[in-house]
Every structure is written in structure tokens, then in C-alpha cells.
Write an enzyme that holds these catalytic residues in place. Structure first.
Site, PDB file in Angstrom:
ATOM      1  N   ILE A 484       0.865  -1.199   0.000  1.00 51.12           N
ATOM      2  CA  ILE A 484       0.000   0.000   0.000  1.00 51.12           C
ATOM      3  C   ILE A 484       0.892   1.236   0.000  1.00 51.12           C
ATOM      4  O   ILE A 484       1.772   1.392   0.853  1.00 51.12           O
ATOM      5  CB  ILE A 484      -0.924   0.002   1.226  1.00 51.12           C
ATOM      6  CG1 ILE A 484      -1.806  -1.256   1.223  1.00 51.12           C
ATOM      7  CG2 ILE A 484      -1.790   1.260   1.246  1.00 51.12           C
ATOM      8  CD1 ILE A 484      -2.688  -1.381   2.442  1.00 51.12           C
ATOM      9  N   HIS A 496      -4.515   5.020  13.544  1.00 51.93           N
ATOM     10  CA  HIS A 496      -4.251   3.602  13.384  1.00 51.93           C
ATOM     11  C   HIS A 496      -5.523   2.779  13.259  1.00 51.93           C
ATOM     12  O   HIS A 496      -5.529   1.733  12.598  1.00 51.93           O
ATOM     13  CB  HIS A 496      -3.403   3.082  14.549  1.00 51.93           C
ATOM     14  CG  HIS A 496      -1.991   3.568  14.489  1.00 51.93           C
ATOM     15  ND1 HIS A 496      -1.055   3.035  13.641  1.00 51.93           N
ATOM     16  CD2 HIS A 496      -1.356   4.561  15.187  1.00 51.93           C
ATOM     17  CE1 HIS A 496       0.103   3.659  13.799  1.00 51.93           C
ATOM     18  NE2 HIS A 496      -0.050   4.589  14.730  1.00 51.93           N
ATOM     19  N   ARG A 515      -9.146 -15.056  -6.300  1.00 54.61           N
ATOM     20  CA  ARG A 515      -9.846 -16.331  -6.235  1.00 54.61           C
ATOM     21  C   ARG A 515     -10.008 -16.964  -7.611  1.00 54.61           C
ATOM     22  O   ARG A 515      -9.881 -18.181  -7.776  1.00 54.61           O
ATOM     23  CB  ARG A 515     -11.207 -16.128  -5.569  1.00 54.61           C
ATOM     24  CG  ARG A 515     -11.954 -17.416  -5.270  1.00 54.61           C
ATOM     25  CD  ARG A 515     -13.227 -17.107  -4.516  1.00 54.61           C
ATOM     26  NE  ARG A 515     -12.933 -16.488  -3.230  1.00 54.61           N
ATOM     27  CZ  ARG A 515     -13.766 -15.653  -2.594  1.00 54.61           C
ATOM     28  NH1 ARG A 515     -14.906 -15.305  -3.143  1.00 54.61           N
ATOM     29  NH2 ARG A 515     -13.417 -15.147  -1.428  1.00 54.61           N
ATOM     30  N   ASP A 516     -10.303 -16.161  -8.622  1.00 54.33           N
ATOM     31  CA  ASP A 516     -10.519 -16.692  -9.973  1.00 54.33           C
ATOM     32  C   ASP A 516      -9.233 -17.203 -10.610  1.00 54.33           C
ATOM     33  O   ASP A 516      -9.281 -17.919 -11.611  1.00 54.33           O
ATOM     34  CB  ASP A 516     -11.138 -15.609 -10.874  1.00 54.33           C
ATOM     35  CG  ASP A 516     -12.545 -15.223 -10.419  1.00 54.33           C
ATOM     36  OD1 ASP A 516     -13.182 -16.043  -9.726  1.00 54.33           O
ATOM     37  OD2 ASP A 516     -12.987 -14.104 -10.740  1.00 54.33           O
ATOM     38  N   TYR A 517      -8.095 -16.808 -10.063  1.00 57.32           N
ATOM     39  CA  TYR A 517      -6.806 -17.227 -10.638  1.00 57.32           C
ATOM     40  C   TYR A 517      -6.133 -18.330  -9.817  1.00 57.32           C
ATOM     41  O   TYR A 517      -4.976 -18.659 -10.051  1.00 57.32           O
ATOM     42  CB  TYR A 517      -5.862 -16.020 -10.725  1.00 57.32           C
ATOM     43  CG  TYR A 517      -6.354 -14.953 -11.674  1.00 57.32           C
ATOM     44  CD1 TYR A 517      -6.017 -14.989 -13.020  1.00 57.32           C
ATOM     45  CD2 TYR A 517      -7.181 -13.930 -11.218  1.00 57.32           C
ATOM     46  CE1 TYR A 517      -6.479 -14.006 -13.892  1.00 57.32           C
ATOM     47  CE2 TYR A 517      -7.649 -12.942 -12.087  1.00 57.32           C
ATOM     48  CZ  TYR A 517      -7.296 -12.981 -13.420  1.00 57.32           C
ATOM     49  OH  TYR A 517      -7.751 -12.018 -14.280  1.00 57.32           O
ATOM     50  N   GLU A 518      -6.869 -18.875  -8.843  1.00 57.37           N
ATOM     51  CA  GLU A 518      -6.336 -19.929  -7.975  1.00 57.37           C
ATOM     52  C   GLU A 518      -5.045 -19.484  -7.291  1.00 57.37           C
ATOM     53  O   GLU A 518      -4.113 -20.269  -7.107  1.00 57.37           O
ATOM     54  CB  GLU A 518      -6.102 -21.232  -8.752  1.00 57.37           C
ATOM     55  CG  GLU A 518      -7.365 -21.805  -9.357  1.00 57.37           C
ATOM     56  CD  GLU A 518      -7.100 -23.104 -10.098  1.00 57.37           C
ATOM     57  OE1 GLU A 518      -5.923 -23.515 -10.160  1.00 57.37           O
ATOM     58  OE2 GLU A 518      -8.062 -23.704 -10.608  1.00 57.37           O
ATOM     59  N   GLU A 527       1.871  -3.132   5.900  1.00 53.52           N
ATOM     60  CA  GLU A 527       0.992  -2.895   4.764  1.00 53.52           C
ATOM     61  C   GLU A 527       1.367  -3.743   3.566  1.00 53.52           C
ATOM     62  O   GLU A 527       0.951  -3.466   2.444  1.00 53.52           O
ATOM     63  CB  GLU A 527       1.040  -1.409   4.373  1.00 53.52           C
ATOM     64  CG  GLU A 527       2.364  -0.951   3.763  1.00 53.52           C
ATOM     65  CD  GLU A 527       3.415  -0.582   4.790  1.00 53.52           C
ATOM     66  OE1 GLU A 527       4.381   0.096   4.429  1.00 53.52           O
ATOM     67  OE2 GLU A 527       3.265  -0.972   5.964  1.00 53.52           O
TER      68      GLU A 527
END
Length: 612
Positions: A484, A496, A515-518, A527
Site C-alpha cells: 500500500i 491507526h 480467487r478466480d486465478y487460484e 501494509e
């Protein structure tokens, strides 16, 4: 009981010896002289296999130029160090001409292990190799690969040339017999030998497993555990000697590890045998002798582990002498047990005598004093069988006594059955609760408590598993660092608590996007997040990284303290590689970290991908 066992063993020895030694010519009528062998009286259909033992042409430190000044003669099988007084480290070429060969029959050569790399040529055509030959240690790659090669003779003459190099072992050259014969006979012989070794391997392995189970059931009987270790060690030794069956199951295993296993199994099996005998006959076998033998074995084994083959193989002669002294001691101890009429002593003496003969045979064969078939695996099998029978007989007596006592206690136990049942249910419930608590604890150890996504520990475990799998199947693996931008300024601006909420949103979004790319995502500190992918090419990796970057931007989290945007953004550095044995896992992590650093240098809110 032991009379029947003796008869069974004698019959088995006759059958197994016939299987293992059948088909080998005594070679009374076939003699190799000055690199030539004439087969004018050989019948191809008799199943006779000829050992190519005798005088081969030899060219020391020379490929086969047939330079008559370089030509000399060497006895095969033997090592060039012992036969023609050349140093054990070096290279040379062997040559043999076989005359009066039929050209309408498929012929075969059964090649043993050769120290330690070779190339075989037949009539000028390369037909087999083991390792890589060279003229220096750096150029030579050692390997032991017993194999059979098959060919047709172009005319009545066959020229056999073997170029051999050794820079990694104590002796170099063709130290075992090369067998020649009809192709079908060679195949049948190799099949018989492999089947013979696998039968012994399987029997020893099952015996080891059986006695492990017995030890688990009755841990007071330590002899069961020691005997199972002997079975396992000897079964492993069968895989790394003679036909080198381990190379059939694990072709990728390095030569040095095979040699270390061969020596370690020898060094460890001798004291374990003596400890088992001490357990069987404690009055006849000195514990001090077993301890001294164990110390020698440990020192020798440590020497094998920490040194290279050309160093530790020099120690074999010392340990062989120790083994011969041990055989003498064991023989006297067993004879004493026989005189004192110990249980099964006659049977063990017969089997120990057979083992001693086979071990001495192999020691003499390994040192090129005699040239015979290796029989120690058969001797070990027979001796282990004798010990197994005594252990089984004693166990049977113990179990019979236990059964008698159990029957007497059965009546007393009837009144306690209900209490035992209740206690069992209580213990089962306690175990289930404990397993449940352990599972929860395991999950907590892998979870980042703030973001509820996996932590660094989970990443390390998953990355190692994925790396090994990618190395095995040769597929692409990728790692991406996600950071980040200016998060410290975010905490300074909003506090904080707001920073923690920001981390939760970013973590949840990254988890959903990947998730769709395993892919696997983990928070590794502050961060910073890290992701693992497999099966992605460069374009796909760039696309998933871009999706992550856009998804974080679209969260529209205000960030007035950022120097590049008024909302929260991320910088992503990634790297990908197809793993090899020469690439370390940390190199991929380091490359991804450097890519993240470059993304920040370019102004942040960027993606940089490196390919190793």
C-alpha cells in the site's frame, strides 16, 4: 520345529541358487586372449551365456586411436589400478573383438556397474552410456547404470569398445563381468536376477513391517525394533547394489547419494545384526563387543556423510576387516550357544555359516581377488529368516502364556466391562474435543488476526509446496509483492484504527480478486501482502496484477496524505520462473522484492514484473 525349518531353508537355497546362477558359462572353452574371442563352437540355441572375462586391449588415457604404442592388455574384470598399476583416477579405452559370430541372430550384452562413467560402442556405433565421460573431474559425471544392450552383427566379427572415465571413486575400470549371449537369453537372465532381488526385497520389507507392528504392540521387546531396522536397511541395500534397482524407481537420484546409501547400509547393518544376536543370546554375546562395533560404525558412517566418494570409499577395506573379525567373533559365540543348547542355536548356526560364506565371497569379489556372483543378499535373507523364526517362536510362546492368563482374567473382567465402556466413551469424547481444539489452534497459527487472511507462516509452507511441485512438473510459478503506497502517511493522517480498517478492506479485496486465478494471498507484515500463482504466463500474470491494482483503486478509500493520489493505491512487484535444480527458491522471492522496489522508484501505483 527347527528340523522342519532347516529342511525348508535347504530346499529354498537350492531353488534360489539355481535361479540366481543359472545360464552362466564356466567358460572352459571360451578364452579371451590379447583382445580377441573366437566363438566357432558356440551354439546360439543352448541358452548359454558367456562371461567376457580375459585379456582385453586397453589404451590408458587415450580414446581408441588404436595407437599400437599406447596399446596394452588388461584383465577383465579388474580395476586398472590393481591390474596394470595405473592410478585409480583417470580414463582409458577397452577393446574386444568377438569372431565367428552369426549375423542372423540378435545378440545382447549385459553390462554391470562400471567405475564410474562409460560410453559403449559396437562396430563403431554408440549403443549405450552411463554418466558422462571426460578427461578431468569437472568434465566427468559419474553414474552406475547396469543395463542390457541388443544388436545384430553386421558380419562375422563384432568390435566392442568401451571408453571409461573415473575421477570420483577409489577404483576405476570394468570391475564386474560383462555377459554376452543370445538377446532372449540375456533378457531372461536379467529378468530372473531382478525378480530374485525383488522377491528378497519384498520379503525383507514385509518382515520389517511385521516386526514393527509387533514392537508397537509390545514395546518392551526391543529386539523386534532392532530386527525390523535390520530388515529395512538390508532391503535398501538391495536397491543400491547389483542391478541398482533404485535407479528404476528414482532415476533422478544423484550417484553420490546412491554410493553413500550403499556404504551406510553396510556400515549400519553389521552392528545391528550383532545387537539382535545379543538380544537373542545375551549370555554368549558381549554387550561391550556390540558397543565397540557400534562406535566404529558411527565413526565410519559419519566419515561417509561428510566426505566425497573418492575419499570415503578408501575406508571400505578397514571396515571389511572389522566385519571379518566380527564374523569370527559371532561364529565362536554361536558355537558356544550351540554347546549350551540355547533355543534354536543349531538353526541359527547353519544360517550364520551360510551368511559368513556369502559375505566373504562378496568381500573377495569386490576387491577383485575372485570373480563370482554376489550372494550376500541371499545370505542376509537366510540369516534374517533364522532370526525371525526364533523371534516368532519366542513370541508365540509369550502369546500362548498371555492367552492363558487372559482366559483366567476374563471372568474377573466381566464385572468391569461397563465401567471400561463408559471410560472409553469419555476418553473418546475428550480426544474429539482435543482434536477440535488442535484444529482451531492450527487454523489460528496460519491466520493473520487483523485481516483474517493467511499469514507469513502459511505463505512459507504453501510456497515451499508449490515450488517443489513446479520443479517436479516443470511449470511456471509466480510471486507478487503488493504494498500500500504511503501507508505510514495514511496512519499519520487518519489514525491507526482507520489504518486497520483500510488493511482489512484491501486484504478482502485482494483475496476476492485472486480467487478466480487460484492464487494464494498472505499478509507478511505491516501494509505488505504477497501472492503465489502457478500456471500463469507473463501476460496472465500482468493481467491479474493489474486487476488487483484497479480493484484497490476502485475501493475509493480517501488518502489525502498520499503524494501520488487522493485515494489509496498499491504498488506491485512480481517475478516468475520455471524452477530448476540450479535455481533457489529465495531467488524468486528476491526478484519479486526488487520488482516492487522498481515499481516504487517509477512513481508507485505501478506494476513491474521480472522473469528469471
Amino acid at each position: 520345529m527347527y528340523k522342519k525349518l532347516i529342511y525348508m531353508v535347504l530346499i529354498s537355497l537350492l531353488l534360489l541358487s539355481g535361479c540366481s546362477l543359472s545360464g552362466l558359462s564356466t567358460q572352459s572353452q571360451y578364452e579371451i586372449k590379447q583382445g580377441r574371442l573366437s566363438l566357432h563352437n558356440w551354439d546360439y540355441d543352448t541358452g548359454e551365456i558367456i562371461r567376457l572375462n580375459g585379456e582385453w586391449e586397453f589404451y590408458w588415457k587415450d580414446s581408441l586411436t588404436q595407437n599400437k604404442e599406447a596399446k596394452q592388455y588388461i584383465t577383465v574384470p579388474s580395476t586398472w589400478h590393481r591390474n596394470i598399476d595405473q592410478p585409480p583416477l583417470g580414463y582409458g579405452s577397452y577393446r574386444l573383438v568377438i569372431e565367428n559370430v552369426s549375423n542372423d541372430q540378435q545378440l545382447g550384452l549385459s553390462l554391470p556397474t562400471v567405475s564410474t562413467a562409460y560410453v559403449l560402442w559396437i562396430n563403431g556405433e554408440k549403443v549405450a552410456s552411463s554418466g558422462e565421460i571426460g578427461v578431468t573431474e569437472q568434465e566427468t559425471v559419474p553414474y552406475f547404470k547396469p543395463q542390457d544392450v541388443f544388436f545384430y552383427a553386421e558380419n562375422s566379427q563384432v568390435e566392442v569398445v568401451m571408453e571409461v572415465a573415473n575421477f570420483h571413486y577409489r577404483d576405476g575400470g570394468i570391475w564386474e563381468s560383462i555377459n554376452f549371449g543370445n538377446a532372449n537369453d540375456i533378457k531372461d537372465r536379467s529378468f530372473t536376477i531382478i525378480a530374485f532381488e525383488l522377491i528378497i526385497f519384498g520379503a525383507l520389507l514385509l518382515s520389517g513391517l511385521y516386526h514393527v507392528v509387533l514392537f508397537i504392540l509390545r514395546k518392551q521387546n526391543l529386539s523386534m525394533l532392532l530386527f525390523s531396522l535390520v530388515c529395512f536397511i538390508v532391503s535398501i541395500r538391495i536397491l543400491v547394489t547389483k542391478k541398482m534397482l533404485i535407479t528404476q524407481f528414482f532415476p533422478f537420484i544423484q550417484w553420490e547419494y546412491i554410493i553413500k546409501m550403499e556404504y551406510l547400509t553396510f556400515y549400519c547393518s553389521v552392528p545391528l545384526f550383532c545387537w539382535v544376536l545379543h538380544m537373542l543370546y545375551p549370555r554368549q554375546f558381549s554387550k561391550l563387543f556390540c558397543k565397540i562395533l557400534t562406535i566404529i560404525s558411527l565413526v565410519s558412517s559419519l566419515f561417509v556423510i561428510v566426505t566425497v566418494p573418492k575419499v570415503f570409499t578408501q575406508s571400505i577395506i578397514i571396515y571389511q576387516i572389522v566385519t571379518l573379525l566380527g564374523i569370527i567373533y559371532v561364529s565362536f559365540a554361536l558355537i558356544r550357544a550351540l554347546k549350551e543348547k540355547e533355543e534354536g542355536a543349531l538353526f541359527v548356526n547353519l544360517c550364520a555359516g551360510f551368511l559368513s560364506i556369502t559375505v566373504i565371497n562378496d568381500i573377495l569379489s569386490v576387491n577383485s581377488i575372485i570373480h563370482t556372483y554376489n550372494l550376500s543378499s541371499l545370505g542376509l535373507f537366510v540369516f534374517i529368516f533364522s532370526q525371525s523364526s526364533i523371534i516368532a517362536h519366542r513370541s508365540e510362546k509369550a502369546f500362548s502364556e498371555m492367552e492363558r492368563v487372559s482366559n483366567e482374567l476374563a471372568i474377573l473382567n466381566k464385572t468391569l466391562e461397563e465401567k471400561v465402556h463408559e471410560r472409553t466413551i469419555s476418553l473418546q469424547n475428550s480426544r474429539d474435543e482435543l482434536e477440535k481444539a488442535n484444529k482451531q489452534l492450527r487454523n489460528l497459527s496460519y491466520e493473520d488476526q487483523l485481516t483474517k487472511i493467511p499469514n507469513r507462516r502459511y505463505f512459507d509452507s504453501t510456497f515451499e509446496h508449490n515450488w517443489l511441485n513446479a520443479l517436479k512438473v516443470e511449470q511456471m510459478i509466480s510471486v507478487a509483492y503488493i504494498d500500500i503506497d504511503y501507508f505510514k502517511l495514511y496512519n499519520d493522517t487518519y489514525g491507526h484504527e482507520a489504518g486497520d480498517e483500510c488493511l482489512k478492506k484491501v486484504a478482502s479485496t485482494l483475496k476476492t480478486t485472486l480467487r478466480d486465478y487460484e492464487g494464494h494471498i498472505a499478509r507478511i507484515g505491516g501494509e505488505e501482502f504477497i501472492a503465489i500463482f502457478t500456471h500463469l504466463d507473463n501476460d496472465e500474470l500482468h493481467q491479474v496484477c493489474e486487476n488487483c491494482r484497479l480493484a484497490i483503486s476502485q475501493l475509493d478509500i480517501p488518502h489525502e496524505g498520499s503524494l501520488i493520489s487522493n485515494r489509496v493505491t498499491v504498488s506491485i512487484g512480481a517475478a516468475q520462473v520455471i524452477p530448476t535444480k540450479n535455481i533457489k527458491r529465495n531467488e524468486l522471492i528476491k526478484a519479486a522484492d526488487e520488482s516492487l522496489y522498481k515499481a516504487k522508484e517509477k512513481g508507485r501505483n505501478q506494476i513491474v514484473i521480472a522473469t528469471l
